[in-house]
Write a protein that holds these residues in place. Structure first.
Motif, PDB file in Angstrom:
ATOM      1  N   CYS A  85       0.804  -1.236   0.000  1.00 44.71           N
ATOM      2  CA  CYS A  85       0.000   0.000   0.000  1.00 44.71           C
ATOM      3  C   CYS A  85       0.836   1.285   0.000  1.00 44.71           C
ATOM      4  N   ARG A  89       0.632   3.921  -3.015  1.00 47.94           N
ATOM      5  CA  ARG A  89       0.203   5.326  -2.862  1.00 47.94           C
ATOM      6  C   ARG A  89       1.276   6.277  -3.422  1.00 47.94           C
ATOM      7  N   LEU A 196      -5.160  -7.797  -4.088  1.00 48.12           N
ATOM      8  CA  LEU A 196      -3.877  -8.043  -3.415  1.00 48.12           C
ATOM      9  C   LEU A 196      -4.046  -8.247  -1.907  1.00 48.12           C
TER      10      LEU A 196
HETATM   11  S1  SF4 Z   1      -4.901  -0.402  -4.481  1.00 46.04           S
HETATM   12 FE1  SF4 Z   1      -4.345  -2.173  -3.213  1.00 46.04          FE
HETATM   13  S2  SF4 Z   1      -2.146  -1.967  -2.929  1.00 46.04           S
HETATM   14 FE2  SF4 Z   1      -2.887   0.030  -3.649  1.00 46.04          FE
HETATM   15  S3  SF4 Z   1      -3.295   1.191  -1.754  1.00 46.04           S
HETATM   16 FE3  SF4 Z   1      -5.212   0.203  -2.339  1.00 46.04          FE
HETATM   17  S4  SF4 Z   1      -5.221  -1.738  -1.173  1.00 46.04           S
HETATM   18 FE4  SF4 Z   1      -3.119  -0.963  -1.171  1.00 46.04          FE
END
Ligand code: SF4
Length: 327
Positions: A85, A89, A196
């Motif tokens: 994450c 980000r 994920l």
């Molecule tokens: S898209 Fe998936 S990997 Fe990216 S911040 Fe959100 S939960 Fe985390």
């Protein structure tokens, strides 16, 4: 004055957009897409419909191979599954910053809430993400802004800090009553948005990375489908329904081995990796036979390698015997 907002179509990012629009700022939204995103269930794109409702332009940005490389080797580690994450980000906000520069936007904003997510939304993580994305002073989190340092947009009066919020933590009540207040409806459900974070998928992906060390779009397509069995460097995939069987036939490449049932109904199988030796092929054909219809102890299987089909025989066995090979 223009600002760029990240819009997933969920409650938080939609509220953040509304708050910035209400300050008289021209907002343009970005949606980052990846094969792991489960937000747009049933073909409905929540970001697109929310952008429509809010009357703003939305641009989709595919995360691409760059993101797959990050998943294979994240600088800041994984969350509860294989979700990187913090790196994710940083990656998205870097791109958002580039987009903002290109279109002359004054700042970037998100719907992040301080303390809402254990990995990426505690105070240190928010600071780190801001720094590593190159958006120091230019990244506004309107929902928690009063708990965070003033951004340039607030300092120079582009944004009125008094009209920003001080929400923290995981509770949804305050956010939902704000949505009622603003008349925001039809936002995406917060649960299950990113594959994920899914335990089963994460363990399959982890197994893949332990063997291969890298990830590409073809790998991801395969990881998302079928039953998987591991034999050292080799992976055997079995379709679970007609859609998956057709999918495996369609993406079958010359460096792979395709298995199809002869004269009975059954799955399609795909062996990824070098052509297996006799012992491994016996086990694979036995797994395959065990998932075919019929009662005869043997099943004829058409096996295609390098465009050359041949017929082999698979011996049925109790499926539970193969449980240790499943990934
Ligand atoms: S898209 Fe998936 S990997 Fe990216 S911040 Fe959100 S939960 Fe985390």
């Amino acid at each position: 004055m223009k600002a760029i907002g990240l819009l997933s179509g969920g409650l938080d990012s939609s509220l953040a957009v509304k708050i910035i629009i209400d300050q008289g700022i021209d907002v343009e939204a970005l949606k980052f897409t990846s094969p792991f995103c489960n937000c747009d269930q049933g073909g409905h794109c929540f970001s697109a419909s929310m952008a429509d409702d809010l009357g703003i332009k939305l641009t989709n940005i595919p995360k691409g191979q760059e993101f797959l490389d990050i998943i294979a080797n994240p600088r800041h580690g994984y969350g509860s599954g294989m979700n990187p994450c913090i790196d994710c980000r940083i990656f998205m906000l870097k791109k958002a910053g580039e987009y903002a520069d290109a279109c002359g936007a004054a700042f970037v904003f998100t719907g992040e809430v301080l303390g809402q997510r254990p990995m990426s939304q505690h105070r240190d993580a928010l600071r780190l993400i801001e720094k590593e994305s190159g958006l120091q002073g230019k990244l506004l989190r309107p929902l928690s802004a009063k708990h965070l340092p003033e951004t340039e947009a607030e300092k120079n009066g582009v944004v009125d800090r008094k009209r920003l919020l001080s929400i923290t933590g995981r509770g949804r009540k305050e956010l939902m009553s704000l949505a009622d207040f603003y008349g925001i409806k039809g936002y995406a459900c917060p649960a299950g948005g990113c594959l994920l974070t899914d335990k089963h998928f994460a363990s399959r992906l982890k197994d893949h990375l332990a063997q291969k060390g890298s990830l590409n779009a073809h790998d991801v397509m395969l990881l998302k489908k079928g039953r998987h069995f591991r034999f050292g460097e080799l992976r055997f995939i079995l379709g679970r329904n007609e859609t998956e069987n057709n999918f495996l036939k369609k993406i079958f490449r010359k460096d792979q081995t395709l298995l199809e049932p002869v004269n009975v109904n059954g799955p399609t199988g795909l062996i990824c990796g070098n052509i297996p030796g006799r012992d491994v092929l016996d086990v694979i054909s036995s797994i395959f036979a065990s998932y075919c219809d019929g009662v005869s102890p043997d099943v004829d299987i058409r096996i295609t390698v390098n465009d050359t089909p041949k017929i082999i025989s698979g011996v049925r066995a109790e499926r539970s015997l193969f449980a240790d090979l499943a990934v």
